[in-house]
Design a protein around this motif. Sequence first.
Motif, PDB file in Angstrom:
ATOM      1  N   VAL A 404      39.555 -15.793  75.200  1.00  0.00           N
ATOM      2  CA  VAL A 404      38.267 -15.895  74.507  1.00  0.00           C
ATOM      3  C   VAL A 404      37.929 -17.382  74.490  1.00  0.00           C
ATOM      4  CG1 VAL A 404      37.118 -15.684  72.264  1.00  0.00           C
ATOM      5  CG2 VAL A 404      38.561 -13.825  73.105  1.00  0.00           C
ATOM      6  N   HIS A 434      35.164 -10.707  68.865  1.00  0.00           N
ATOM      7  CA  HIS A 434      35.419 -10.378  70.267  1.00  0.00           C
ATOM      8  C   HIS A 434      36.882 -10.567  70.662  1.00  0.00           C
ATOM      9  CE1 HIS A 434      31.057 -10.455  70.231  1.00  0.00           C
ATOM     10  NE2 HIS A 434      31.145  -9.680  71.307  1.00  0.00           N
ATOM     11  N   VAL A 461      36.196 -13.622  77.725  1.00  0.00           N
ATOM     12  CA  VAL A 461      35.073 -13.287  76.852  1.00  0.00           C
ATOM     13  C   VAL A 461      34.517 -14.601  76.315  1.00  0.00           C
ATOM     14  CG1 VAL A 461      34.301 -11.892  74.910  1.00  0.00           C
ATOM     15  CG2 VAL A 461      36.314 -11.183  76.222  1.00  0.00           C
ATOM     16  N   VAL A 487      32.679 -11.442  80.033  1.00  0.00           N
ATOM     17  CA  VAL A 487      31.756 -10.842  79.055  1.00  0.00           C
ATOM     18  C   VAL A 487      31.101 -11.973  78.287  1.00  0.00           C
ATOM     19  CG1 VAL A 487      31.540  -9.323  77.047  1.00  0.00           C
ATOM     20  CG2 VAL A 487      33.258  -8.817  78.803  1.00  0.00           C
ATOM     21  N   VAL A 604      34.923  -4.579  75.050  1.00  0.00           N
ATOM     22  CA  VAL A 604      36.087  -5.412  75.388  1.00  0.00           C
ATOM     23  C   VAL A 604      37.352  -4.549  75.505  1.00  0.00           C
ATOM     24  CG1 VAL A 604      37.508  -7.361  74.632  1.00  0.00           C
ATOM     25  CG2 VAL A 604      35.019  -7.434  74.320  1.00  0.00           C
TER      26      VAL A 604
END
Length: 681
Positions: A404, A434, A461, A487, A604
């Motif tokens: 992330v 996330h 992400v 993402v 996710v």
Amino acid sequence: MPARHRNIVPGFPHLLHGGDWNPDQWLDRPEVIEQDHQLMSEAGVNALSVGIFAWAALEPEEGRYEFAWLDAILDRLAKDGRKAILATPSGSKPAWMSLKYPEVRRMHNGVREPHHTRHNHCYTAPVYRAKVAAINRALAERYARHPALGAWHLSNEYGGDCQCPLCWDAFRAWLQRRHGSLAELNRAWYTAFWGHTFSAWAEVNALDRTMHAMTLDWRRFVSDQTADFIRAEAAPLRRLTPQIPLTTNFMGTYPGLDYHRLAQELDFISWDAYPDWHPAGGDDLDTAAHTGFNHDLMRGCGGGKPWVLMESTPSSVNWKKLSRPKQPGMHRAASLQAVGHGSEGVLYFQWRKGRGCSEKFHGAVVDHDGRSDHRVFREVAALGATLGRLGAAVGAPVVAQAAVLYDWDVAWAIDEGQMQRNCDKDYIATAMDHHRPLWRRGIAVDVVSQRADLARYRLVVAPMALLLHPGVAERLESFVRAGGVLVATYLTGQVDHNDQCFLGGFPGPLRALFGVRAPEMDTPPDHVVQTLAPTAAGTALGLSGSYPTRHFDELLVAEDAEVLATYAHEWYAGTPAVTRRTVGAGEAWYIGARGDRRLADDVVGGIAARLGLERALDLPLPEGVAAQARGTGADRLVFVENFAGAPRTLALGPGWRDAESGAPLAELALARYDARVLARA
Ligand code: GAL
């Protein structure tokens, strides 16, 4: 990633257990210090951070050092087989210094602070740097070969800024190095706006929060100047004790400093975690998830290497509106969670409660009564025994296939950026939301900056990546083309590193990669209902039902992307909200709206399942149970904690044993706040 990292404390292959100890507060009570040494053995303590605020005790008058008391402390620690994480005392300067050299005190709005509290030195003042270098040199010379010296604890929780004339001079010099010329600075700061063009460097002399690039540069300068101060602090230590690693204690997502920048000056990362366990109106699972994110962020700052939980409270703190003691078991669960996320031990603030001043009621291992038959002491001692049995965890890597992205520049740009919505922007919470789908499945995640090497990940992400550093768009594109799944969310790719909007449509240089444009955004108030409806393509990829959105709804134009969900309400009903584009061997997902937790989980978590990302345990974790793996192959240890607030059972199947007792385990029954470590049978 190596199969095993080197010991943090050279030649000391143990998980660290101990904490901040202030014998300098008890120099007139030797019996208390003696009792401490004995209680440390009872608690299984092997590492103490000493001297953090001891400058006045070490140098009571300018140039007159008093080391006898510290000699005695370190000698005894060595005799008892313990290590000192020896502090440099710059976090709190002696009163004589503040009086004699006023420029060591910080200044704001033209007013210098009086001598008070701590953590408020000017990091530019040459005299402060000279005084710090002198005492650090004296400490290093004296203790370079001391057997107790395990690591250096630089200062304490660096933070804040100073705006004295020396700092302004340093800022202008920093700007000249960064921008080259005033013309370039004017361009970078977009000073034509409101006619703020500078015609001489001396005119740059006050912070103006309407100039977003200026505030961004100021925050970067504060980080660089703090890093420069750290380098100056460390210089005598690096010269005299090159074998001793050094760290300073970070504070998670603390907004004042770019920890990715500071980390470059340190040998290992350590941080102070004070999670809000048993929160009013919330649940421990949220706290555990947030803490897991912070641990992963701190590990990411150190490039994935093991780190140290430098401070945690054994019970409660005294600086929150309300702080309840950790309930039975929670101390073990929270501590093993940290080790599972890569910590090389568990240290506390504080070993013993002081008698006076602002932390006399803060939780500690040893209370004012000096007894060891307290619940808190017993839980600490039990944890000490557990850590002693987990030597196999030392140096064991956390191997993550997912990342992330979290950046301080992004946090600052979101925070400062006067935009369509100036409340509930919630960058940190969004990054955590996330991270959570992976965390709750027991999938290791590195929380890293945009500048990190992404090649090792299969899923990245990037929540709310408003600001993109130069080169990041190209690197994200290569990551996707090579087979990675990316993402991103609303607010992506709106400004460059100077906080100037990208021309040609958002998400700026990532427009082609995602195949979308976001020409408009709605920022509905809470009473407006908006939901997302999955399309057939979205349903095929695991989206289902309807997802409520809040705060941010971007109206996407899918130029070259599959539409996975559209808005169901308002005048823009039917407009694309979630898209995916397959690019090369990978995929680029764009989530244009702030959905609920289920949306993040479906997207996710769904991708993670499709990619088959490695989980700590190859089974679905019951709600409220967290698991992290350290090490690889047969050396793999799995840390399992129950934050559910109720008992939980896991059917492990064959092949596991309890890492502490060695007993085989086919089924794991976890009481409330229970935590266990599993090893391969
Ligand atoms: C930390 C600090 C410690 C102590 C502790 C109290 O932020 O480093 O010195 O003040 O908080 O929780």
